[in-house]
Structures are given as C-alpha cells and as structure tokens.
Design a protein around this motif. Structure first.
Motif, PDB file in Angstrom:
ATOM      1  N   PHE A 113      -3.413   1.889 -18.526  1.00 58.63           N
ATOM      2  CA  PHE A 113      -2.594   1.076 -19.423  1.00 58.63           C
ATOM      3  C   PHE A 113      -1.408   0.484 -18.665  1.00 58.63           C
ATOM      4  O   PHE A 113      -1.068  -0.699 -18.833  1.00 58.63           O
ATOM      5  CB  PHE A 113      -2.087   1.920 -20.592  1.00 58.63           C
ATOM      6  N   GLY A 114      -0.771   1.304 -17.821  1.00 61.00           N
ATOM      7  CA  GLY A 114       0.376   0.824 -17.058  1.00 61.00           C
ATOM      8  C   GLY A 114       0.022  -0.307 -16.115  1.00 61.00           C
ATOM      9  O   GLY A 114       0.810  -1.241 -15.925  1.00 61.00           O
ATOM     10  N   TYR A 159       9.619  -3.457  -9.732  1.00 54.18           N
ATOM     11  CA  TYR A 159      10.751  -3.945  -8.944  1.00 54.18           C
ATOM     12  C   TYR A 159      10.349  -4.535  -7.593  1.00 54.18           C
ATOM     13  O   TYR A 159      11.211  -5.008  -6.853  1.00 54.18           O
ATOM     14  CB  TYR A 159      11.783  -2.832  -8.695  1.00 54.18           C
ATOM     15  N   ASN A 160       9.068  -4.499  -7.233  1.00 53.77           N
ATOM     16  CA  ASN A 160       8.639  -5.002  -5.935  1.00 53.77           C
ATOM     17  C   ASN A 160       7.127  -5.203  -5.963  1.00 53.77           C
ATOM     18  O   ASN A 160       6.411  -4.335  -6.464  1.00 53.77           O
ATOM     19  CB  ASN A 160       9.039  -4.009  -4.828  1.00 53.77           C
ATOM     20  N   PRO A 161       6.617  -6.324  -5.439  1.00 46.88           N
ATOM     21  CA  PRO A 161       5.162  -6.544  -5.451  1.00 46.88           C
ATOM     22  C   PRO A 161       4.391  -5.470  -4.698  1.00 46.88           C
ATOM     23  O   PRO A 161       3.281  -5.085  -5.098  1.00 46.88           O
ATOM     24  CB  PRO A 161       5.005  -7.912  -4.774  1.00 46.88           C
ATOM     25  N   ASN A 162       4.966  -4.970  -3.594  1.00 45.99           N
ATOM     26  CA  ASN A 162       4.282  -3.941  -2.805  1.00 45.99           C
ATOM     27  C   ASN A 162       4.254  -2.592  -3.514  1.00 45.99           C
ATOM     28  O   ASN A 162       3.398  -1.751  -3.206  1.00 45.99           O
ATOM     29  CB  ASN A 162       4.946  -3.802  -1.438  1.00 45.99           C
ATOM     30  N   PHE A 163       5.189  -2.362  -4.427  1.00 45.14           N
ATOM     31  CA  PHE A 163       5.141  -1.149  -5.241  1.00 45.14           C
ATOM     32  C   PHE A 163       4.195  -1.351  -6.431  1.00 45.14           C
ATOM     33  O   PHE A 163       3.490  -0.424  -6.841  1.00 45.14           O
ATOM     34  CB  PHE A 163       6.538  -0.791  -5.751  1.00 45.14           C
ATOM     35  N   ASN A 164       4.202  -2.582  -6.957  1.00 43.52           N
ATOM     36  CA  ASN A 164       3.322  -2.894  -8.076  1.00 43.52           C
ATOM     37  C   ASN A 164       1.850  -2.771  -7.684  1.00 43.52           C
ATOM     38  O   ASN A 164       1.023  -2.292  -8.466  1.00 43.52           O
ATOM     39  CB  ASN A 164       3.612  -4.317  -8.574  1.00 43.52           C
ATOM     40  N   VAL A 165       1.518  -3.176  -6.460  1.00 39.11           N
ATOM     41  CA  VAL A 165       0.122  -3.120  -6.033  1.00 39.11           C
ATOM     42  C   VAL A 165      -0.360  -1.677  -5.963  1.00 39.11           C
ATOM     43  O   VAL A 165      -1.547  -1.384  -6.189  1.00 39.11           O
ATOM     44  CB  VAL A 165      -0.057  -3.832  -4.674  1.00 39.11           C
ATOM     45  N   TYR A 166       0.535  -0.746  -5.674  1.00 41.35           N
ATOM     46  CA  TYR A 166       0.175   0.673  -5.649  1.00 41.35           C
ATOM     47  C   TYR A 166      -0.271   1.126  -7.042  1.00 41.35           C
ATOM     48  O   TYR A 166      -1.289   1.805  -7.194  1.00 41.35           O
ATOM     49  CB  TYR A 166       1.380   1.486  -5.170  1.00 41.35           C
ATOM     50  N   ILE A 167       0.488   0.734  -8.060  1.00 39.25           N
ATOM     51  CA  ILE A 167       0.131   1.085  -9.441  1.00 39.25           C
ATOM     52  C   ILE A 167      -1.223   0.497  -9.816  1.00 39.25           C
ATOM     53  O   ILE A 167      -2.085   1.174 -10.395  1.00 39.25           O
ATOM     54  CB  ILE A 167       1.224   0.597 -10.408  1.00 39.25           C
ATOM     55  N   LEU A 168      -1.417  -0.776  -9.469  1.00 37.92           N
ATOM     56  CA  LEU A 168      -2.672  -1.445  -9.818  1.00 37.92           C
ATOM     57  C   LEU A 168      -3.862  -0.802  -9.105  1.00 37.92           C
ATOM     58  O   LEU A 168      -4.941  -0.649  -9.695  1.00 37.92           O
ATOM     59  CB  LEU A 168      -2.588  -2.928  -9.455  1.00 37.92           C
ATOM     60  N   LEU A 169      -3.689  -0.400  -7.863  1.00 42.17           N
ATOM     61  CA  LEU A 169      -4.789   0.216  -7.109  1.00 42.17           C
ATOM     62  C   LEU A 169      -5.148   1.586  -7.673  1.00 42.17           C
ATOM     63  O   LEU A 169      -6.332   1.946  -7.768  1.00 42.17           O
ATOM     64  CB  LEU A 169      -4.403   0.338  -5.632  1.00 42.17           C
ATOM     65  N   ILE A 170      -4.145   2.372  -8.049  1.00 45.95           N
ATOM     66  CA  ILE A 170      -4.431   3.676  -8.673  1.00 45.95           C
ATOM     67  C   ILE A 170      -5.161   3.470  -9.995  1.00 45.95           C
ATOM     68  O   ILE A 170      -6.119   4.190 -10.320  1.00 45.95           O
ATOM     69  CB  ILE A 170      -3.130   4.469  -8.898  1.00 45.95           C
ATOM     70  N   ALA A 171      -4.730   2.463 -10.760  1.00 50.14           N
ATOM     71  CA  ALA A 171      -5.412   2.157 -12.024  1.00 50.14           C
ATOM     72  C   ALA A 171      -6.856   1.742 -11.775  1.00 50.14           C
ATOM     73  O   ALA A 171      -7.773   2.149 -12.509  1.00 50.14           O
ATOM     74  CB  ALA A 171      -4.659   1.056 -12.769  1.00 50.14           C
ATOM     75  N   ILE A 172      -7.090   0.951 -10.740  1.00 50.81           N
ATOM     76  CA  ILE A 172      -8.460   0.534 -10.394  1.00 50.81           C
ATOM     77  C   ILE A 172      -9.308   1.741 -10.035  1.00 50.81           C
ATOM     78  O   ILE A 172     -10.465   1.863 -10.459  1.00 50.81           O
ATOM     79  CB  ILE A 172      -8.421  -0.482  -9.232  1.00 50.81           C
ATOM     80  N   SER A 173      -8.760   2.653  -9.253  1.00 46.68           N
ATOM     81  CA  SER A 173      -9.526   3.836  -8.838  1.00 46.68           C
ATOM     82  C   SER A 173      -9.866   4.725 -10.032  1.00 46.68           C
ATOM     83  O   SER A 173     -10.987   5.241 -10.134  1.00 46.68           O
ATOM     84  CB  SER A 173      -8.742   4.631  -7.793  1.00 46.68           C
ATOM     85  N   PHE A 174      -8.918   4.899 -10.947  1.00 52.51           N
ATOM     86  CA  PHE A 174      -9.185   5.716 -12.137  1.00 52.51           C
ATOM     87  C   PHE A 174     -10.240   5.052 -13.022  1.00 52.51           C
ATOM     88  O   PHE A 174     -11.100   5.727 -13.590  1.00 52.51           O
ATOM     89  CB  PHE A 174      -7.898   5.926 -12.929  1.00 52.51           C
ATOM     90  N   LEU A 175     -10.157   3.732 -13.146  1.00 51.51           N
ATOM     91  CA  LEU A 175     -11.140   3.024 -13.962  1.00 51.51           C
ATOM     92  C   LEU A 175     -12.524   3.073 -13.320  1.00 51.51           C
ATOM     93  O   LEU A 175     -13.541   3.159 -14.024  1.00 51.51           O
ATOM     94  CB  LEU A 175     -10.702   1.576 -14.169  1.00 51.51           C
ATOM     95  N   GLN A 371      10.227   5.538  -8.814  1.00 53.53           N
ATOM     96  CA  GLN A 371       9.230   5.288  -9.854  1.00 53.53           C
ATOM     97  C   GLN A 371       7.837   5.654  -9.341  1.00 53.53           C
ATOM     98  O   GLN A 371       7.078   6.381 -10.001  1.00 53.53           O
ATOM     99  CB  GLN A 371       9.269   3.822 -10.267  1.00 53.53           C
ATOM    100  N   ILE A 372       7.487   5.171  -8.153  1.00 53.39           N
ATOM    101  CA  ILE A 372       6.202   5.495  -7.540  1.00 53.39           C
ATOM    102  C   ILE A 372       6.176   6.959  -7.125  1.00 53.39           C
ATOM    103  O   ILE A 372       5.145   7.637  -7.226  1.00 53.39           O
ATOM    104  CB  ILE A 372       5.949   4.592  -6.324  1.00 53.39           C
ATOM    105  N   GLY A 373       7.309   7.466  -6.662  1.00 52.08           N
ATOM    106  CA  GLY A 373       7.376   8.861  -6.240  1.00 52.08           C
ATOM    107  C   GLY A 373       7.059   9.821  -7.368  1.00 52.08           C
ATOM    108  O   GLY A 373       6.279  10.777  -7.189  1.00 52.08           O
ATOM    109  N   PHE A 374       7.628   9.605  -8.543  1.00 50.63           N
ATOM    110  CA  PHE A 374       7.357  10.489  -9.690  1.00 50.63           C
ATOM    111  C   PHE A 374       5.884  10.425 -10.093  1.00 50.63           C
ATOM    112  O   PHE A 374       5.266  11.458 -10.368  1.00 50.63           O
ATOM    113  CB  PHE A 374       8.248  10.108 -10.869  1.00 50.63           C
ATOM    114  N   LEU A 375       5.319   9.215 -10.137  1.00 51.53           N
ATOM    115  CA  LEU A 375       3.910   9.079 -10.506  1.00 51.53           C
ATOM    116  C   LEU A 375       3.011   9.765  -9.481  1.00 51.53           C
ATOM    117  O   LEU A 375       2.005  10.400  -9.840  1.00 51.53           O
ATOM    118  CB  LEU A 375       3.544   7.600 -10.616  1.00 51.53           C
ATOM    119  N   THR A 376       3.383   9.677  -8.195  1.00 54.90           N
ATOM    120  CA  THR A 376       2.594  10.320  -7.149  1.00 54.90           C
ATOM    121  C   THR A 376       2.687  11.839  -7.235  1.00 54.90           C
ATOM    122  O   THR A 376       1.699  12.546  -7.005  1.00 54.90           O
ATOM    123  CB  THR A 376       3.056   9.838  -5.760  1.00 54.90           C
ATOM    124  N   VAL A 377       3.853  12.350  -7.578  1.00 52.41           N
ATOM    125  CA  VAL A 377       4.014  13.803  -7.730  1.00 52.41           C
ATOM    126  C   VAL A 377       3.154  14.316  -8.885  1.00 52.41           C
ATOM    127  O   VAL A 377       2.530  15.382  -8.786  1.00 52.41           O
ATOM    128  CB  VAL A 377       5.498  14.161  -7.948  1.00 52.41           C
TER     129      VAL A 377
END
Length: 433
Positions: A113-114, A159-175, A371-377
């Motif tokens: 969703f994120g 807050y940054n495209p390079n951080f946003n791509v991390y979220i999108l890639l994790i979402a892709i892997s889960f999907l 933000q990415i750190g908490f999600l990764t933890v």
C-alpha cells in the motif's frame, strides 16, 4: 470502505505507526521511536531481559560507536544518533519479543500500500503546489534542499527519489511473493489486481530516475522468474544478454552514467579517507556531512555506499559488526534459496526482499534515512523471528544413493579416523613425558 476501516482498527499500535511512516512520515517515525525506546526500557529495567542475537550485537556496536564518537569529537549532537539506535534496537526487540506472528503478513500489505501511495502522492505533488510545511509533513519535498528547477524525478513520500525507490522495490518484491503463491495455488483471479499494481510500482521505479533502482528491479524480476520456472529464467537471461544495449538505453538518465559513476567513485574515496581519519568510532551520520564539507568544501550527506557508510559513520567497530550481520543473513538466504524447497509466499517475500537492502546499498545508502531505517528494522526483525525456527542442516539427497555418495562417506570417515588416531598419538606422547 467499511472493510478497510475494520482492518485498520484491528491493527496494533506498531502496525498503525508503520502505516503512518507513509501517510505522515514525521509522525510515524516519532511513534516508532517512542515504541522502541519504551520497549527497550521495559526489557532492560523492568523485566531484566536481554535478547541475544547477531542483530542485537550489531545495534550494540553501533551504540558504542556513536557514544565513542560523541566523546572523542565532543559533539553532543551525535547523541541524537545514539537515541535513534536505541529506538531501532527497541523496535527490533518488540518484534522478536511481543509481536504476533502475523505481523509480517500485515507488514507486507502495508508496504505494498505504501508503495502505491508513494507513487500517487508523488504525482499529485507535481500537479498541486503544497505549502512547504505540508510538503515536509507528507514527505513530498527534497529534504535539506529546495526542489531544483526542472526536477522531474519521483520523490513520493520519502523526501528523496533514491529513498523512494527503496520503498517501491520492497513493495515489488513482496507483491512478487504473493504472485508466486497465487500462480502455484492456481488462484488466477488474484492476478487481476496483483499484475496492475506490479506494473504501477515498476513504472514508479522508472520515474524515480534511479539507475541503481532500475538495475535492482531487473534483478528482482529475474529472481522471481527463477523461483517460478528455471527454464524460463535461463531463457529470459539469455534474451537479456542479447538485448542488453536496449536495457541500457531505456535505463533512467542513461546519458549521464559515466559522469555519475565518476562522482560516486570520488565520494567513495573521500568516504574512505574520512574513515581513515576516524578509524575507531567514525563520525556518525550527523557528522559525516559536516566532516565531508570541512575536508572537501562540498556537502555530501552520506557515503552513497552502505559498506563504506557503515565504516565512515560508525567506525571499524560498526563496520565489522555490519559485515558479520550481512554474512550471517546472506548464508541464511542462500540456504533458503537453494536447499529449502518451501513454496510459501512468506519465504519468497524474504528471498526476494532481503537482497534489495544490499543491491540498493551498492551505489546508495537508503538506510541513512530514519524513515527507511525503521522500515528496514521491522523487516529485519520479522526475518529473524521467522528464520529462528528454521533448521539449517543441509542434506543433499544425491549423495545418499550413488557411488559419489559412498565415496564421499568413505573420504569423510577416513579423515575422521585419521585425526582421531593422530590426537591419540599426540596425547600418549605428552602423557609419557
């Protein structure tokens, strides 16, 4: 709509805080920090409990490094990183100690969703001009900097495209993990919503303009195909090698690869020099940008490489702890990938998602963002919670019923007998002295 509200009400405070990391990032991060610190206080001072694991050792080393850097450099701001590390550690302990086993299933849904929300809010922020305060609250503005003119990269809510791509890639892997489960269970109706979302997320990765993100996405696609069908995997890999020039052509910002590569190499060299000047405890994530500006008259907030970043920001102590943590988890992933014939979607989500941490960390350092750190933890805590139940004994069936297996057993037995006799001779020798 009522169903979504009911699902949201059933979320724990931790799950709601993770969701807020996308909807209202500052509030979500603050709540996760409070949850982590509260959990750590309860574990250590009330329950007198300490969770022993490689990840706990890693957080302990990072904490010692930040405290040591604060003392050596006499900079009290570094203690803010110490508090953040305690928050990470406490959040990890919360997941291993008191959270329900279904947390990861809901975490996957929240991340997917994120990812979709990050694409949508990123597009909306290009059409509508929000006040600066709203931009910071939603995460749709470049942090520490005003948006440059003609900046078309997708920032999303990170807050940054390079951080946003991390979220999108994790979402892709889960999907992809859910896609594999749907295909193997022949639930083809689920593909009607899974495939469009997958295409949306993939398009979002392209719009971030991240070259490393694009290459990582290709790798995740290949891993998915490998888990689906190995013949198809080799076919797609062969086709990809033939048309590699086309892949380079469609890669975002392909025309500036050489310049960007040279700039990355310069940052890596300078980051290595910063580590050499602060070998024991590093300079912490807060001090890295300051140190870089003082030495090279240019502000670079992080090392753009996860390994160099760990050594430069947390010194040799933190860097070695990261290497140990990464090595152990790589070994566990390899075991699951090759020797565990488990077709559950949870396994595939881990196998496809965990490599992204290292893949994106080669040319960038997304975990620099809290933000990415908490999600990764949270991801790491769910992984440790899941993997602690796995027996890591490797049995290769082909060795049991073949001449090669018999030969192998003879060699191993001979080796064991030889060393046993050798130890007896040595012990008798010393007993006779």
């Amino acid at each position: 709509m009522k169903k979504f509200i009911q699902v949201y009400k059933s979320f724990s405070i931790l799950e709601k805080s993770i969701l807020l990391c996308f909807l209202l990032p500052p509030l979500g991060m603050l709540l996760l920090l409070v949850i982590g610190l509260q959990t750590l206080y309860t574990h250590w001072f009330i329950n007198k409990r300490f969770i022993y694991s490689i990840s706990s050792y890693f957080f302990l080393c990072l904490l010692i490094s930040t405290l040591g850097a604060a003392l050596l450099d006499r900079n009290g701001l570094y203690l803010l990183v110490s508090i953040l590390i305690l928050g990470y550690w406490g959040l990890y302990c919360r997941i291993l100690g008191s959270e329900r086993s279904q947390l990861f299933q809901r975490f996957r849904l929240i991340i997917i969703f994120g990812g979709v929300y990050s694409c949508v809010i990123g597009w909306i922020s290009k059409w509508l001009v929000f006040p600066k305060a709203i931009d910071y609250l939603l995460g749709t503005v470049l942090f520490w900097d005003a948006r440059p003119i003609h900046f078309n990269r997708l920032i999303g809510c990170a807050y940054n495209p390079n951080f946003n791509v991390y979220i999108l890639l994790i979402a892709i892997s889960f999907l992809f993990g859910s896609l594999l489960a749907s295909i193997r269970k022949k639930h083809y109706k689920c593909l009607a919503w899974q495939l469009p979302i997958q295409l949306l997320l993939s398009y979002g990765v392209f719009l971030t303009g991240s070259r490393a993100g694009f290459a990582t996405m290709i790798s995740i696609y290949l891993l998915f195909i490998f888990r689906l069908n190995r013949v198809l995997f080799f076919t797609c890999s062969f086709i990809g090698l033939i048309f590699y020039k086309f892949l380079i052509y469609i890669m975002p910002r392909a025309d500036s690869v050489i310049q960007a590569s040279q700039k990355r190499v310069d940052i890596w060299k300078n980051s290595y020099n910063i580590w050499e000047n602060h070998p024991f405890f590093g300079v912490t994530p807060i001090g890295f940008g300051q140190e870089y500006f003082m030495q090279y008259n240019q502000y670079i907030p992080h090392a753009h490489n996860i390994l160099l970043g760990m050594f430069a920001e947390y010194g040799t102590l933190g860097g070695l702890a990261f290497l140990i943590l990464a090595s152990v988890n790589i070994a566990k992933c390899i075991h699951l990938f090759f020797f565990k014939l488990n077709k559950k979607s949870l396994v595939n989500s881990f196998i496809l998602g965990l490599p992204i941490i290292l893949f994106t960390g080669i040319f960038d350092e997304p975990i620099f963002s809290p933000q990415i750190g908490f999600l990764t933890v949270v991801f790491l805590g769910c992984w440790d919670h899941y993997s602690k139940r796995i027996q890591y004994n490797i049995e290769i069936s082909s060795l049991h019923r073949s001449i090669y297996g018999s030969t192998a057993r003879i060699v191993v037995s001979s080796y064991t007998i030889f060393h046993y006799l050798k130890s007896k001779i040595i012990s008798n020798k010393y007993n006779n002295l």
